[in-house]
Design a protein around this motif. Structure first.
Motif, PDB file in Angstrom:
ATOM      1  N   TYR A 117       2.007   1.915  -3.485  1.00  0.00           N
ATOM      2  CA  TYR A 117       0.741   2.479  -3.929  1.00  0.00           C
ATOM      3  C   TYR A 117       0.737   3.924  -4.055  1.00  0.00           C
ATOM      4  CZ  TYR A 117      -1.101  -2.237  -4.732  1.00  0.00           C
ATOM      5  OH  TYR A 117      -1.450  -3.698  -5.124  1.00  0.00           O
ATOM      6  N   SER A 119       1.056   6.561  -6.973  1.00  0.00           N
ATOM      7  CA  SER A 119       0.073   7.334  -7.374  1.00  0.00           C
ATOM      8  C   SER A 119       0.389   8.939  -7.226  1.00  0.00           C
ATOM      9  CB  SER A 119      -1.002   7.102  -6.579  1.00  0.00           C
ATOM     10  OG  SER A 119      -1.423   5.691  -6.676  1.00  0.00           O
ATOM     11  N   ARG A 148       2.194   0.424  -9.735  1.00  0.00           N
ATOM     12  CA  ARG A 148       2.250   1.062 -10.834  1.00  0.00           C
ATOM     13  C   ARG A 148       3.630   1.004 -11.425  1.00  0.00           C
ATOM     14  NH1 ARG A 148      -2.993   1.278 -12.629  1.00  0.00           N
ATOM     15  NH2 ARG A 148      -4.319   2.755 -11.499  1.00  0.00           N
ATOM     16  N   GLY A 158      -5.275   1.798  -2.158  1.00  0.00           N
ATOM     17  CA  GLY A 158      -5.069   0.615  -2.996  1.00  0.00           C
ATOM     18  C   GLY A 158      -5.622  -0.730  -2.305  1.00  0.00           C
ATOM     19  N   SER A 175       0.749  -1.306   0.039  1.00  0.00           N
ATOM     20  CA  SER A 175       0.117  -0.009  -0.030  1.00  0.00           C
ATOM     21  C   SER A 175       0.741   1.265   0.035  1.00  0.00           C
ATOM     22  CB  SER A 175      -1.012   0.082   1.121  1.00  0.00           C
ATOM     23  OG  SER A 175      -2.022  -0.800   0.936  1.00  0.00           O
TER      24      SER A 175
END
Length: 226
Positions: A149, A153, A226, A219, A146
């Protein structure tokens, strides 16, 4: 607006090679990335890639199923062909890795929209994701996935909006509607690199203490790196 027709990436349905003279996927990826760098999303078509490779469009379909696969191949090729990113993935610590990734995304402005269409699963992006997660794990993040993520992001969003920084500086703010914003806007240098570094530092600190393993945070288990 361009959208993917198929949520399944090239890496999930790679075609076997049945012909000894089939077009090489590395060449397809290199050509796709070049077209994207030159003309953005609209420039990438099966016909355009075939033309650059001097083959019939039908020949490409021995290796790819649609233009969606070309985006996957071009995206992963661009990352793997970037010497700064290769160095960062191999040797850098977390902050410098994310700074290198941000610079890569800024250089290839089409990459952020492509990643927004579906999660990248090419080998170079998987190595980047693995490196991020490993570094976060070593730093003691309670939920490294997480945390990855979150940082990815933020990096994607920052790179996507960086081209509008001159407009943010030049566009006036109506003080009658937004008094505080207008005052601060007049004083702020709009240094996008400094803003990104500051945000990265803050998010990294949060990621090292926050546990999102229940899936309620950013996430959860719903999206890939990603």
């Amino acid at each position: 607006m361009f959208v993917y027709a198929d949520p399944v990436s090239y890496w999930d349905h790679r075609k076997p090679v049945h012909r000894t003279r089939a077009v090489d996927t590395d060449e397809i990826g290199r050509t796709a990335a070049a077209l994207l760098d030159e003309g953005g999303l609209r420039a990438l078509t099966v016909r355009a890639v075939a033309g650059r490779l001097n083959v019939a469009p039908a020949s490409l379909y021995s290796r790819v199923s649609s233009v969606d696969d070309l985006f996957d191949l071009g995206l992963d090729h661009a990352l793997g062909a970037d010497p700064a990113m290769r160095h960062a993935v191999d040797t850098c610590e977390l902050t410098d890795l994310m700074l290198a990734y941000h610079a890569h995304l800024t250089r290839h402005g089409w990459a952020c929209p492509v990643i927004g269409m579906r999660a990248p699963r090419g080998p170079h992006y998987l190595r980047l994701s693995e490196r991020m997660i490993a570094l976060l794990d070593e730093l003691g993040a309670p939920d490294p996935l997480s945390a990855a993520y979150t940082l990815a992001s933020f990096t994607l969003g920052s790179a996507l909006t960086q081209p509008m920084a001159p407009s943010e500086r030049a566009a006036p703010v109506d003080a009658e509607i937004a008094r505080r914003y207008a005052r601060l806007h007049a004083e702020h240098p709009v240094d996008t690199d400094a803003v990104f570094r500051s945000g990265l530092t803050a998010l990294t600190g949060t990621a090292l203490t926050r546990d999102d393993t229940d899936g309620a945070g950013h996430g959860g288990a719903r999206q890939g790196p990603r």
